[in-house]
Design an enzyme around this catalytic site. Structure first.
Site, short mmCIF file in Angstrom:
data_model
loop_
_atom_site.label_atom_id
_atom_site.label_comp_id
_atom_site.label_asym_id
_atom_site.label_seq_id
_atom_site.Cartn_x
_atom_site.Cartn_y
_atom_site.Cartn_z
CE LYS A 103 -5.24 -2.11 0.74
NZ LYS A 103 -5.13 -0.83 0.32
CB SER A 128 -1.06 0.38 1.07
OG SER A 128 -1.75 1.07 1.13
#
Length: 521
Positions: free
Chosen positions: A435, A410
């Site tokens: 992600k 992320s």
């Protein structure tokens, strides 16, 4: 930060038996203002029915002004609901005042006589409306999202508990096919906010749902935490918590089960990542809950001898999570090391599961100059929107290497991509988690929170990250080596451990290469 749709509101019309006006949702934005309603350039009006077809309005009333009286409602609902509806209905208007989305939506539904279910009905309408406004996939996973509201409300109406009603909302969200779009309870949301602030009571585990399998896996353990002391490692799979099987359990629900009052314990079953699929690899561990201080930054100064024989200092910075204080802590750490004569840096993002995306962008700006692109986003209309710095000034131009691995996810991937694609840093390690979606977090009227995937992101060089990850420039092994170097740092044991880290040794070599090419200031 602005909420994604600052003017989204839910309110009962005057005839509604529910009198309190909903307050506007408080939005904890985790991304740029570029995602506000007015920035999406949506000009097409919604063409779906304004009032769900199972509530029939009088033919001479415009759809966007429909008033559904109790008698008419009773004729429109199915026989199975006739005895339960009790002629009660609520009518809610959802609107956004931006020029791009200046339209109103009226939703009518039978009000449950169970107070707590009635409250969740409001939450359902809020959730459905926010998804309709902001979810990254405008096809809603190729389904009729208005019909989904109808079906969920019918299923929720006869229920008698809030927990059962929340399960219906979760079921509705699951049909979107996105594990990151979810709702969490008020208690779970408070835990989320505490974690973002950097303090919690628990066992020191960062976990996430593996998108391909749906299983809960360990991204990292807080150093010195109960989980770390018990020998739990990144990549291990959580199987049970206090005897409850975790198949299909949401990440936030599992996190809530792990957290708790200091002095209590929690029993977990963990399957080793080294032997997944074998029952013999599952171990049961009883973990005490303690105060976990999530200081996102730890540093060390590593003595380093260059190829030409000079003794220099390398600054090592470990960033474990992107909390609200990450950028400020990073800046303080770099300035402190500069004052100690450091002239090159290793930024360690290994096993950093992410956190606040804005924090990742703020950290990137510590290392970059000018108007560089930090990340590219793709909104629900397919528009590519670059997010650029504005007159950025890096606090150091010294050589930089970034360490990444499978646990870097992320915001870690956004930061790594920004530094790599702008030719500021060399990446060393292993391919990252992958992600590439961005969520907004909105607090709803009852204190629960809705996580919605609002955009996908690409690196500055337009590399796709989602389910792909970022490949490093140079790979390294994960083994620890015997170190014969003499440490001159006050943190002798810490530095000795770093000098035995093969990835750190590879990073030091890459720093020498950068310096030989004249990249140092």
């Amino acid at each position: 930060m602005e909420p994604l749709c600052p003017n989204l509101d839910l309110k009962p019309t005057p005839f509604s038996p529910i009198s309190p006006r909903f307050s506007k949702p408080n939005s904890l934005s985790v991304h740029s203002h570029r995602f506000s309603c007015s920035d999406r350039r949506v000009t097409k009006k919604w063409r779906v029915p304004i009032v769900p077809s199972w509530f029939k309005a009088a033919s001479n009333v415009r759809a966007d002004e429909a008033q559904v009286c109790g008698q008419e409602l009773m004729r429109s609902v199915g026989k199975g609901l006739l005895a339960l509806a009790a002629a009660a209905a609520a009518n809610y208007s959802i609107f956004c005042d931006s020029p791009a989305m200046a339209e109103s939506l009226t939703v009518a539904f039978p009000v449950s006589r169970t107070t707590e279910v009635n409250s969740v009905q409001r939450t359902l309408v809020e959730t459905w409306g926010l998804i309709r406004e902001t979810f990254v996939d405008p096809t809603f996973n190729h389904q009729d999202w208005d019909l989904k509201l109808q079906q969920t409300m019918v299923e929720m109406f006869p229920l008698r508990s809030a927990d059962a009603a929340y399960m219906k909302i979760s079921g509705m969200l699951s049909t979107l096919g996105d594990p990151f779009t979810r709702i969490i309870s008020p208690k779970e949301y408070q835990s989320f906010r505490i974690g973002s602030n950097g303090n919690l009571q628990g066992v020191g585990l960062f976990i996430s749902t593996e998108p391909r399998t749906g299983h809960l896996v360990v991204l990292s353990c807080v150093e010195g935490s109960p989980a770390a002391r018990a020998g739990i490692h990144e990549g291990d799979e959580l199987v049970e918590i206090n005897g409850e099987n975790l198949d299909g359990v949401d990440t936030e629900v599992a996190v809530q089960k792990l957290r708790g009052r200091v002095g209590t314990t929690v029993t977990v079953k963990v399957q080793s990542s080294n032997d997944l699929g074998s029952d013999s690899s599952i171990q049961e561990v009883k973990l005490p809950r303690e105060y976990i201080k999530l200081s996102p930054i730890s540093t060390a100064t590593i003595p380093h001898r260059t190829p030409d024989g000079r003794l220099t200092k390398t600054g090592y910075v470990k960033l474990s999570a992107f909390s609200q204080t990450a950028a400020a802590d990073m800046e303080n750490a770099i300035n402190e090391m500069k004052s100690q004569g450091v002239h090159s840096y290793i930024l360690d993002l290994r096993n950093n599961p992410g956190g606040l995306v804005k924090a990742g962008l703020d950290v990137a700006q510590i290392w970059l100059d000018g108007d560089e692109t930090l990340v590219n986003t793709i909104d629900r209309e397919g528009n590519l929107l670059p997010i650029n710095m504005v007159n950025g000034h890096a606090i150091t131009h010294d050589p930089l290497v970034v360490l990444v691995n499978e646990g870097s996810a992320s915001a870690s991937e956004i930061l790594a991509g920004a530094l790599h694609d702008n030719r500021r840093a060399t990446l060393v390690g292993h391919r990252t988690f992958g992600k590439g979606k961005i969520q907004s977090v909105t607090e709803l009227h009852d204190g629960s929170a809705l996580f919605v995937t609002v955009a996908k992101y690409l690196s500055p060089a337009l590399h796709d990250i989602d389910q792909v990850g970022i490949a490093p420039d140079v790979q390294c092994t994960t083994e620890m080596l015997n170190s014969s170097k003499e440490s001159t740092s006050k943190e002798k044991s810490s530095v000795s451990s770093l000098e035995a880290d093969s990835c750190v040794l590879v990073a030091e070599h890459e720093l020498d290469i950068q310096e030989s090419k004249g990249t140092a200031s």
